[in-house]
Design an enzyme around this catalytic site. Structure first.
Site, PDB file in Angstrom:
ATOM      1  N   ASP A  51      -5.436 -56.443 -20.396  1.00  0.00           N
ATOM      2  CA  ASP A  51      -5.029 -57.355 -19.320  1.00  0.00           C
ATOM      3  C   ASP A  51      -5.903 -57.198 -18.070  1.00  0.00           C
ATOM      4  O   ASP A  51      -5.390 -57.175 -16.959  1.00  0.00           O
ATOM      5  CB  ASP A  51      -3.557 -57.101 -18.976  1.00  0.00           C
ATOM      6  CG  ASP A  51      -2.996 -58.144 -18.027  1.00  0.00           C
ATOM      7  OD1 ASP A  51      -3.356 -59.322 -18.157  1.00  0.00           O
ATOM      8  OD2 ASP A  51      -2.197 -57.794 -17.141  1.00  0.00           O
TER       9      ASP A  51
ATOM     10  N   LYS B  54       6.894 -49.663  -9.493  1.00  0.00           N
ATOM     11  CA  LYS B  54       7.123 -50.343 -10.764  1.00  0.00           C
ATOM     12  C   LYS B  54       8.217 -49.582 -11.500  1.00  0.00           C
ATOM     13  O   LYS B  54       8.025 -48.421 -11.888  1.00  0.00           O
ATOM     14  CB  LYS B  54       5.843 -50.390 -11.609  1.00  0.00           C
ATOM     15  CG  LYS B  54       4.796 -51.339 -11.055  1.00  0.00           C
ATOM     16  CD  LYS B  54       3.640 -51.538 -12.020  1.00  0.00           C
ATOM     17  CE  LYS B  54       2.635 -52.543 -11.473  1.00  0.00           C
ATOM     18  NZ  LYS B  54       1.526 -52.786 -12.406  1.00  0.00           N
TER      19      LYS B  54
ATOM     20  N   GLU C 214       5.177 -54.288 -18.467  1.00  0.00           N
ATOM     21  CA  GLU C 214       4.387 -53.335 -17.697  1.00  0.00           C
ATOM     22  C   GLU C 214       5.129 -52.003 -17.685  1.00  0.00           C
ATOM     23  O   GLU C 214       6.329 -51.961 -17.433  1.00  0.00           O
ATOM     24  CB  GLU C 214       4.165 -53.832 -16.264  1.00  0.00           C
ATOM     25  CG  GLU C 214       3.283 -55.060 -16.192  1.00  0.00           C
ATOM     26  CD  GLU C 214       2.967 -55.445 -14.766  1.00  0.00           C
ATOM     27  OE1 GLU C 214       3.240 -54.632 -13.859  1.00  0.00           O
ATOM     28  OE2 GLU C 214       2.452 -56.557 -14.550  1.00  0.00           O
TER      29      GLU C 214
ATOM     30  N   ASP D  45      -3.737 -52.216 -11.118  1.00  0.00           N
ATOM     31  CA  ASP D  45      -2.809 -52.858 -12.050  1.00  0.00           C
ATOM     32  C   ASP D  45      -3.078 -52.452 -13.503  1.00  0.00           C
ATOM     33  O   ASP D  45      -3.623 -53.209 -14.300  1.00  0.00           O
ATOM     34  CB  ASP D  45      -2.902 -54.379 -11.903  1.00  0.00           C
ATOM     35  CG  ASP D  45      -1.673 -55.086 -12.465  1.00  0.00           C
ATOM     36  OD1 ASP D  45      -0.705 -54.395 -12.831  1.00  0.00           O
ATOM     37  OD2 ASP D  45      -1.678 -56.330 -12.547  1.00  0.00           O
TER      38      ASP D  45
ATOM     39  N   GLN E  54       5.992 -59.835 -13.340  1.00  0.00           N
ATOM     40  CA  GLN E  54       7.150 -58.969 -13.477  1.00  0.00           C
ATOM     41  C   GLN E  54       7.520 -58.358 -12.135  1.00  0.00           C
ATOM     42  O   GLN E  54       6.730 -58.365 -11.198  1.00  0.00           O
ATOM     43  CB  GLN E  54       6.860 -57.879 -14.525  1.00  0.00           C
ATOM     44  CG  GLN E  54       6.544 -58.473 -15.907  1.00  0.00           C
ATOM     45  CD  GLN E  54       6.292 -57.426 -16.959  1.00  0.00           C
ATOM     46  OE1 GLN E  54       6.915 -56.368 -16.947  1.00  0.00           O
ATOM     47  NE2 GLN E  54       5.383 -57.707 -17.886  1.00  0.00           N
TER      48      GLN E  54
ATOM     49  N   GLU F 113     -11.336 -56.043  -8.070  1.00  0.00           N
ATOM     50  CA  GLU F 113     -11.554 -56.179  -6.632  1.00  0.00           C
ATOM     51  C   GLU F 113     -12.576 -55.170  -6.134  1.00  0.00           C
ATOM     52  O   GLU F 113     -12.775 -54.105  -6.729  1.00  0.00           O
ATOM     53  CB  GLU F 113     -10.229 -55.977  -5.865  1.00  0.00           C
ATOM     54  CG  GLU F 113      -9.186 -57.039  -6.138  1.00  0.00           C
ATOM     55  CD  GLU F 113      -7.939 -56.854  -5.304  1.00  0.00           C
ATOM     56  OE1 GLU F 113      -7.972 -56.042  -4.351  1.00  0.00           O
ATOM     57  OE2 GLU F 113      -6.927 -57.506  -5.603  1.00  0.00           O
TER      58      GLU F 113
ATOM     59  N   ALA G  20       0.078 -45.658  -4.149  1.00  0.00           N
ATOM     60  CA  ALA G  20      -0.213 -45.723  -2.719  1.00  0.00           C
ATOM     61  C   ALA G  20      -0.943 -47.014  -2.389  1.00  0.00           C
ATOM     62  O   ALA G  20      -1.844 -47.445  -3.126  1.00  0.00           O
ATOM     63  CB  ALA G  20      -1.049 -44.524  -2.296  1.00  0.00           C
ATOM     64  N   PHE G  21      -0.546 -47.638  -1.288  1.00  0.00           N
ATOM     65  CA  PHE G  21      -1.185 -48.870  -0.848  1.00  0.00           C
ATOM     66  C   PHE G  21      -2.615 -48.595  -0.382  1.00  0.00           C
ATOM     67  O   PHE G  21      -2.918 -47.560   0.207  1.00  0.00           O
ATOM     68  CB  PHE G  21      -0.400 -49.481   0.314  1.00  0.00           C
ATOM     69  CG  PHE G  21       0.534 -50.587  -0.104  1.00  0.00           C
ATOM     70  CD1 PHE G  21       1.172 -50.549  -1.321  1.00  0.00           C
ATOM     71  CD2 PHE G  21       0.781 -51.662   0.738  1.00  0.00           C
ATOM     72  CE1 PHE G  21       2.038 -51.555  -1.706  1.00  0.00           C
ATOM     73  CE2 PHE G  21       1.639 -52.680   0.370  1.00  0.00           C
ATOM     74  CZ  PHE G  21       2.278 -52.625  -0.854  1.00  0.00           C
ATOM     75  N   LEU G  22      -3.475 -49.560  -0.630  1.00  0.00           N
ATOM     76  CA  LEU G  22      -4.797 -49.577  -0.023  1.00  0.00           C
ATOM     77  C   LEU G  22      -4.660 -50.106   1.400  1.00  0.00           C
ATOM     78  O   LEU G  22      -3.618 -50.650   1.771  1.00  0.00           O
ATOM     79  CB  LEU G  22      -5.742 -50.450  -0.843  1.00  0.00           C
ATOM     80  CG  LEU G  22      -6.081 -49.924  -2.242  1.00  0.00           C
ATOM     81  CD1 LEU G  22      -6.901 -50.947  -3.011  1.00  0.00           C
ATOM     82  CD2 LEU G  22      -6.839 -48.600  -2.151  1.00  0.00           C
TER      83      LEU G  22
END
Length: 578
Positions: free
Chosen positions: A449, A276, A297, A469, A260, A454, A381-383
Site C-alpha cells: 500500500d 491507531k 491497518e 503509514d 480507517q 513525502e 510522533a507527529f512531524l
C-alpha cells in the site's frame, strides 16, 4: 473617637491588602484550578463497564466551553515557547535523569550482559529502553557469547558512518541558541543584543543549555536534517518513545481523511501523536481474498515498521511506540470531537466500544471494544506542523492501480524503469536509490500500500523519503508478495551502503529476525510480532539478495551497486543511471 478612627483605618488597610493579594494570586489560582480540573476530569469515581457516569454529556459541554479559548489550535514554535514551568516538562525530567545517571548506566551495562536466551524469554526491563549511544569507536566483527546483538550491530562500521558537515541549508530548523524559545527559562540578561550576541558569558552558558530544556518532541523536530529524521544514537529518541507511552493525554480528535479510523492525541507537554487502535490480534492474517486496499491497518505493524526501519539504518520512520489506552479516561472523557463522542457505547459484554467516522470499517459492526475499557494502539510522533516545515507529496512511480481488475503500467511493461530514470527527480541525485530502499523496506514487511511518499520541501529533491503509514505491513507471514520487488528487479540499482547492510543482516551473527526480536522486546506491548512473521523477515531478506545477485550477474556489480555513502548528496547525472 480617635481609637475608633485608628481601627477603621487599620480595617481599610487590611481589606486593601487582601484585595491586592487576591488580584496577584487570581491568575495562578485559575491556572492551578484548570490544571486540577484537567487532571481529574471524569476520573473522580470508578466507571462501571455497564453504565455511564451521571451528567456525562453535561460535564463534557461544560469542559469544552471552559477550555475552548485556552487550548491552542495549532502548535507552532512561537506558541510552544515556555514549558520549563509546566509539570512533566523536560526540565523536571532532565533533573531526575541527571540524578539517576549512575543508575541508568549500571542498568544499561546489565542489559548488555543479558544472554540471548534471556532476550528470547522476554526478560527485558519493565521500561524496556532502546539502545543508547554505542561506546567508543572500535569495530566489532560480531557479538560475543551472551552479548546484545543490537549493541554489536550499532557498533559495526556500517552503522557508524558519519554525516557530512551540516549547514543552515541542511537543517530543517535553524535554531540559534541566542534566540530563546523559552523566555521564562532564563532572565532577560540572556537576551541577545542588537548585534546578535549575548551580553555576558553567563548568558552564553545558559544559551547552550536552553535546548536541553525543550520538550522531547521539539528536540526531535529540531534534529531533523537533509539526511535523516533522527541520529543513530540520539538519546532524545529513547526519551520521546517513553513520552509516547507515559505522557498524560489531554485532548483527542479524529484525523480527517484516510480509509480507517485514526485519532490525533495531544499530550500534557503539548506534543502530538497519531493513534491507531488495535483491530486484529497478532495471529490473524489477511484473508487471501482481500485486496490490499481493503485490508485492515494493524497497530503492531506500525510499531514493527519503526524498529525495522531503524535496524536497516534508514531512520525515515517517525518514532512509534505501543501503548495501552483507557478508552474512558483517555479518549471519551477528554475528546472535544462531538462526532467521535457520540459513537461510544456499551457492548452486550459490558465493554466500552466506539467506532468513529471514516471511509471503511467505522460502524457498530466494526466497533473497537476494550476489555472492558483498555485497548492497545500505536502512537506515532507527529512531524513538524506543515505551517513550519512544508512537505511535498509525491506519487510513487510504482503505485498500484487500486482497481479490482485494472493493472498499473509497471505491471505490464518490463522496461518501465527506463522511462522513470529519465523523469525528474529520478534522473539525478539519490531519489531513485531511495525508492529502491523503500521497495526493500516494504517487501520485508509485505506492504503493498505505498501509493505516495513525502519529502521536506526545504531540502528540494536532494533529501530522503519519509516512510509514513505502514499499517498494512505484516499482514501475511505465509506469503511473499514478489510484485513489491518489481521496482528493484526492473531498475537493478541499489545503494552500496544498503547492499552491504543487507548482506550483514543475512549473517548468523546479525540475523535480521533475532535483531528485530530483541529490538521489539523494548516496546510496552511486546511481543509485537509472532515468530512466523520474524522468520518471514529472514526468508524475504534472502529473496532480496537473490534479486540483487541476478542483477549483478546480468549487468555487472559496478552498474548495480551505487558507489555512494549514506548521508552524502549524490552528484550522478542521468547518464549514470542508464
Amino acid at each position: 473617637m480617635f481609637r475608633k478612627f485608628r481601627v477603621l483605618l487599620l480595617t481599610v488597610f487590611l481589606v486593601a491588602c487582601t484585595v491586592h493579594i487576591m488580584i496577584d494570586l487570581l491568575p495562578k489560582l485559575e491556572k492551578r484550578t484548570s490544571g486540577a480540573d484537567s487532571e481529574d476530569s471524569g476520573c473522580q469515581c470508578a466507571h462501571h463497564a455497564g453504565a455511564e457516569s451521571p451528567g456525562w454529556a453535561k460535564q463534557q459541554r461544560v469542559r469544552s466551553a471552559a477550555d475552548a479559548g485556552a487550548w491552542p489550535n495549532k502548535h507552532t514554535l512561537r506558541i510552544l515557547q515556555d514549558f520549563s514551568s509546566e509539570p512533566n516538562s523536560n526540565h523536571t525530567t532532565l533533573q531526575s535523569r541527571e540524578k539517576s545517571a549512575g543508575t541508568g548506566q549500571r542498568a544499561a551495562e546489565s542489559h548488555r550482559r543479558r544472554t540471548d536466551a534471556d532476550v528470547s524469554a522476554g526478560k527485558a526491563d519493565e521500561h524496556k529502553p532502546l539502545i543508547g549511544e554505542a561506546s567508543g569507536g572500535r569495530t566489532v566483527a560480531g557479538p560475543g557469547p551472551g552479548a546484545s546483538r543490537l549493541v554489536a550491530l550499532f557498533e559495526h562500521p556500517l552503522y557508524r558512518i558519519g554525516l557530512p558537515p551540516l549547514t543552515e541549508r541542511d537543517t530543517l530548523f535553524n535554531v540559534n541558541t541566542d534566540i530563546r524559545f523559552y523566555p521564562k527559562a532564563t532572565d532577560q540578561q540572556g537576551w541577545p543584543t542588537e548585534d546578535g550576541n549575548v551580553q555576558d558569558e553567563e548568558s552564553a552558558r545558559v544559551a547552550e543549555t536552553t535546548a536541553e530544556l525543550y520538550p522531547n518532541w521539539l528536540r526531535f523536530h529540531i534534529g531533523i536534517n537533509r539526511y535523516e529524521l533522527y541520529a543513530r544514537h540520539n538519546p532524545v529518541l529513547d526519551a520521546l518513545l517513553l513520552d509516547l507511552v507515559t505522557q498524560k493525554i489531554t485532548s483527542v480528535a479524529m484525523k480527517s481523511g484516510g480509509t480507517q479510523l485514526k485519532l490525533i492525541m495531544t499530550f500534557h507537554n503539548y506534543g502530538q501523536a497519531l493513534f491507531k487502535p488495535m483491530k486484529q490480534t497478532r495471529e490473524q492474517q489477511t484473508p487471501p481474498d482481500f485486496f490490499y486496499f481493503s485490508d485492515f491497518e494493524r497497530h503492531n505493524a506500525e510499531v514493527a515498521a519503526f524498529h525495522l526501519d531503524r535496524v536497516l539504518d534508514f531512520r525515515r520512520v517517525p518514532p512509534v511506540a505501543g501503548r495501552l489506552v483507557n478508552m474512558t479516561r483517555e479518549i471519551r472523557d477528554v475528546t472535544r470531537d462531538k462526532k467521535l463522542w457520540k459513537t461510544f457505547f456499551i457492548s452486550p459484554a459490558n465493554n466500552v466500544c466506539f467506532y468513529g467516522e471514516c471511509s471503511y470499517y467505522c460502524s457498530t459492526e466494526h466497533a473497537l471494544c476494550g476489555k472492558p475499557d483498555q485497548i492497545e494502539g500505536s502512537l506515532a510522533a507527529f512531524l513538524p506542523d506543515l505551517n513550519l516545515a512544508k512537505r511535498k507529496t509525491w506519487r510513487n512511480p510504482w503505485r498500484r492501480s487500486y482497481h479490482k481488475r485494472k493493472k498499473a503500467e509497471w505491471e505490464v511493461d518490463p522496461d518501465y524503469c527506463d522511462e522513470v530514470k529519465q523523469t525528474p527527480p529520478y534522473d539525478r541525485g539519490t531519489r531513485l536509490l531511495d525508492v529502491m530502499d523503500m521497495t526493500i523496506f516494504d517487501f520485508l514487511m509485505g506492504n503493498m500500500d505505498r501509493h505516495h511518499y513525502e519529502t521536506f520541501e526545504k531540502f528540494g529533491n536532494d533529501t530522503f523519503i519519509i516512510h509514513l503509514d505502514n499499517g498494512r505491513g505484516f499482514g501475511k507471514h505465509s506469503h511473499d508478495e514478489m510484485s513489491i520487488l518489481v521496482p528493484l528487479s526492473q531498475c537493478c540499482r541499489v545503494k552500496k551502503s544498503t547492499f552491504l547492510r543487507l548482506q550483514l543482516l543475512a549473517k548468523d551473527d546479525y540475523r535480521l529476525s533475532a535483531l528485530m526480536e530483541e529490538s521489539l522486546l523494548r516496546d510496552r506491548l511486546s511481543p509485537i510480532l509472532i515468530r512466523p512473521h520474524l522468520q518471514a523477515l529472514d526468508r524475504r531478506l534472502g529473496l532480496v539478495l537473490r534479486v540483487l545477485a541476478d542483477c549483478v550477474e546480468k549487468e555487472g556489480y559496478g552498474n548495480v551497486v551505487e558507489e555512494n555513502v549514506d548521508g552524502e548528496s549524490a552528484t550522478r547525472t542521468a547518464s549514470a543511471h542508464r
